[in-house]
Structure formats: C-alpha cells, structure tokens
Design a protein around this motif. Structure first.
Motif, PDB file in Angstrom:
ATOM      1  N   UNK A   1     -12.807  17.245   9.889  1.00 55.14           N
ATOM      2  CA  UNK A   1     -12.478  18.561   9.329  1.00 55.14           C
ATOM      3  C   UNK A   1     -13.296  19.584  10.118  1.00 55.14           C
ATOM      4  N   UNK A   2     -12.633  20.236  11.060  1.00 51.33           N
ATOM      5  CA  UNK A   2     -13.298  21.186  11.943  1.00 51.33           C
ATOM      6  C   UNK A   2     -13.490  22.539  11.247  1.00 51.33           C
ATOM      7  N   UNK A   3     -12.478  22.944  10.490  1.00 47.83           N
ATOM      8  CA  UNK A   3     -12.544  24.206   9.757  1.00 47.83           C
ATOM      9  C   UNK A   3     -11.512  24.143   8.628  1.00 47.83           C
ATOM     10  N   UNK A   4     -11.325  25.254   7.940  1.00 44.61           N
ATOM     11  CA  UNK A   4     -10.316  25.304   6.877  1.00 44.61           C
ATOM     12  C   UNK A   4      -8.904  25.399   7.433  1.00 44.61           C
ATOM     13  N   UNK A   5      -8.776  25.438   8.750  1.00 41.52           N
ATOM     14  CA  UNK A   5      -7.457  25.476   9.373  1.00 41.52           C
ATOM     15  C   UNK A   5      -7.223  24.325  10.343  1.00 41.52           C
ATOM     16  N   UNK A   6      -8.274  23.619  10.753  1.00 37.46           N
ATOM     17  CA  UNK A   6      -8.145  22.623  11.816  1.00 37.46           C
ATOM     18  C   UNK A   6      -8.645  21.252  11.370  1.00 37.46           C
ATOM     19  N   UNK A   7      -7.748  20.272  11.475  1.00 33.94           N
ATOM     20  CA  UNK A   7      -8.070  18.877  11.164  1.00 33.94           C
ATOM     21  C   UNK A   7      -7.688  18.026  12.362  1.00 33.94           C
ATOM     22  N   UNK A   8      -8.542  17.071  12.699  1.00 38.42           N
ATOM     23  CA  UNK A   8      -8.221  16.094  13.732  1.00 38.42           C
ATOM     24  C   UNK A   8      -8.120  14.739  13.051  1.00 38.42           C
ATOM     25  N   UNK A   9      -6.901  14.202  13.021  1.00 41.97           N
ATOM     26  CA  UNK A   9      -6.655  12.932  12.359  1.00 41.97           C
ATOM     27  C   UNK A   9      -7.000  11.769  13.271  1.00 41.97           C
ATOM     28  N   UNK A  10      -7.616  10.775  12.677  1.00 44.67           N
ATOM     29  CA  UNK A  10      -7.896   9.536  13.383  1.00 44.67           C
ATOM     30  C   UNK A  10      -6.974   8.453  12.857  1.00 44.67           C
ATOM     31  N   UNK A  11      -7.493   7.273  12.767  1.00 43.20           N
ATOM     32  CA  UNK A  11      -6.744   6.143  12.239  1.00 43.20           C
ATOM     33  C   UNK A  11      -7.377   5.761  10.919  1.00 43.20           C
ATOM     34  N   UNK A  12      -6.880   4.748  10.306  1.00 44.26           N
ATOM     35  CA  UNK A  12      -7.426   4.318   9.030  1.00 44.26           C
ATOM     36  C   UNK A  12      -6.951   2.930   8.699  1.00 44.26           C
TER      37      UNK A  12
ATOM     38  N   UNK B   1      -7.451   4.141  -4.805  1.00 40.83           N
ATOM     39  CA  UNK B   1      -6.686   3.450  -3.789  1.00 40.83           C
ATOM     40  C   UNK B   1      -7.580   2.805  -2.756  1.00 40.83           C
ATOM     41  N   UNK B   2      -7.005   1.908  -1.997  1.00 41.81           N
ATOM     42  CA  UNK B   2      -7.761   1.179  -0.980  1.00 41.81           C
ATOM     43  C   UNK B   2      -7.507   1.691   0.432  1.00 41.81           C
ATOM     44  N   UNK B   3      -6.418   2.420   0.615  1.00 40.81           N
ATOM     45  CA  UNK B   3      -6.051   2.890   1.945  1.00 40.81           C
ATOM     46  C   UNK B   3      -6.779   4.197   2.259  1.00 40.81           C
ATOM     47  N   UNK B   4      -7.353   4.258   3.471  1.00 42.85           N
ATOM     48  CA  UNK B   4      -8.098   5.435   3.902  1.00 42.85           C
ATOM     49  C   UNK B   4      -7.579   5.926   5.241  1.00 42.85           C
ATOM     50  N   UNK B   5      -7.536   7.233   5.401  1.00 40.14           N
ATOM     51  CA  UNK B   5      -7.251   7.865   6.683  1.00 40.14           C
ATOM     52  C   UNK B   5      -8.481   8.684   7.042  1.00 40.14           C
ATOM     53  N   UNK B   6      -9.058   8.397   8.201  1.00 37.52           N
ATOM     54  CA  UNK B   6     -10.266   9.104   8.637  1.00 37.52           C
ATOM     55  C   UNK B   6      -9.887  10.300   9.500  1.00 37.52           C
TER      56      UNK B   6
ATOM     57  N   UNK C   1       0.812  -1.216   0.000  1.00 42.39           N
ATOM     58  CA  UNK C   1       0.000   0.000   0.000  1.00 42.39           C
ATOM     59  C   UNK C   1       0.849   1.271   0.000  1.00 42.39           C
ATOM     60  N   UNK C   2       2.101   1.165  -0.430  1.00 42.81           N
ATOM     61  CA  UNK C   2       3.011   2.298  -0.396  1.00 42.81           C
ATOM     62  C   UNK C   2       2.516   3.480  -1.216  1.00 42.81           C
ATOM     63  N   UNK C   3       2.017   3.237  -2.420  1.00 49.70           N
ATOM     64  CA  UNK C   3       1.566   4.368  -3.252  1.00 49.70           C
ATOM     65  C   UNK C   3       0.342   5.037  -2.628  1.00 49.70           C
ATOM     66  N   UNK C   4      -0.561   4.257  -2.033  1.00 53.14           N
ATOM     67  CA  UNK C   4      -1.717   4.844  -1.340  1.00 53.14           C
ATOM     68  C   UNK C   4      -1.252   5.661  -0.138  1.00 53.14           C
ATOM     69  N   UNK C   5      -0.332   5.111   0.623  1.00 56.87           N
ATOM     70  CA  UNK C   5       0.195   5.802   1.805  1.00 56.87           C
ATOM     71  C   UNK C   5       0.856   7.124   1.395  1.00 56.87           C
ATOM     72  N   UNK C   6       1.673   7.079   0.348  1.00 58.60           N
ATOM     73  CA  UNK C   6       2.352   8.298  -0.123  1.00 58.60           C
ATOM     74  C   UNK C   6       1.351   9.351  -0.594  1.00 58.60           C
ATOM     75  N   UNK C   7       0.258   8.914  -1.197  1.00 60.22           N
ATOM     76  CA  UNK C   7      -0.791   9.843  -1.641  1.00 60.22           C
ATOM     77  C   UNK C   7      -1.432  10.540  -0.432  1.00 60.22           C
TER      78      UNK C   7
END
Length: 159
Positions: free
Chosen positions: A94-105, A86-91, A44-50
């Motif tokens: 999106x709180x605003x145009x400046x704030x993101x809270x990353x989860x897992x995927x 791609x098959x890999x997802x990161x959830x 999944x390297x190409x998905x991860x890099x994307x």
C-alpha cells in the motif's frame, strides 16, 4: 541472483490504481498467477470472492487503510487482503491511498507467513521491490503524481 521485474497496471479508477509486479522470466504478473491458481478453486471460492470484492471496493473508494491488514515489518508497507477471516491471502504494497502494488498470495495454513516458505517468498519479493522502488523515487527516476507512479513503466527493477 537478482530477479528482474517490471511494474504493470492491472486496473484503475478515479480513486485508485492497482499495479502488480511481473518477473521477466515469464511475463505474467504476480496477481495474474494468484487469479489463475484460485479463480476456479472451489475450496477457497468464498475467500477468493472476498478478495476480489475488496479490490473492487478499493477501486471504488480508494486504498483506504481499513481495507488492509499490516503484514510485513514495521518499516515496510506490506499488507494483506482481506482483513477478515478466511485462509486465502493476497499480499500487496500500500503505497498511498491511491496506489497499490499487488503481489501473489496463497492459503495461510500456518500461524504466520514466515512459517510457510511460499508465502514468505511472496512477502520477501514485495519487501525487496519496495526497497528498490523507494531508491528510484529518492533518485528522482520515479515520482508519484496523484494516483500514478510516473516513470515506472521505463524501469526494469532488480530485486
């Protein structure tokens, strides 16, 4: 049983700040777990890099809507990266145009995330976290100051 979690800064720029949730039991952010699982995965390297390139674009340009695909329910801010193939997802939230809270995927091998318990759990965690975050904002414990969640570093969230 409720899980205790905190909010940690992963990266920031002039345009955006990336947070990730961290469960008290292990102290590793959900995004760090994602990186550990897929950073060296050849399949999944190409998905991860994307995904990493999309995060860099968010830091460079802000968390513009075009970088995300809505993934949760209509009344939440759960999104996925990347928006294309791609098959890999990161959830994330999106709180605003400046704030993101990353989860897992992970690897989406079913038609929807609801059909795969691991991915469904990641989305549920973000949905629960967002609900508690909004409650704290309504009570005035947390506020948004341009690109920062002020007061979030002093709170242990129970989701």
């Amino acid at each position: 049983m409720k899980k205790k979690t905190t909010l940690d800064i992963i990266s920031e720029s002039q345009r955006a700040i990336l947070y990730s949730i961290s469960f008290e039991k292990d102290g590793t952010t959900e995004f760090e777990k994602f990186v550990l699982e897929f950073e060296s995965n050849a399949q999944y390297n190409s998905d991860y890099q994307r995904i990493i390139a999309a995060l860099q674009a968010i830091l460079d340009n802000g968390a513009l809507e075009r970088f995300f695909r809505p993934e949760g329910k209509i009344n939440d801010n759960v999104h996925t990266i990347p928006i294309d193939g791609g098959k890999l997802r990161l959830y994330c939230l999106r709180i605003s145009e400046q704030i993101i809270i990353l989860g897992n995927g992970g690897v989406k091998s079913t038609r929807s995330y609801q059909e795969y318990p691991k991915l469904y759990g990641y989305v549920l965690d973000l949905q629960r976290f967002e609900k508690i975050l909004k409650e704290n904002m309504e009570k005035g414990y947390i506020s948004v100051d341009e690109k920062e969640l002020c007061g979030s570093d002093n709170i242990i969230f129970e989701i």
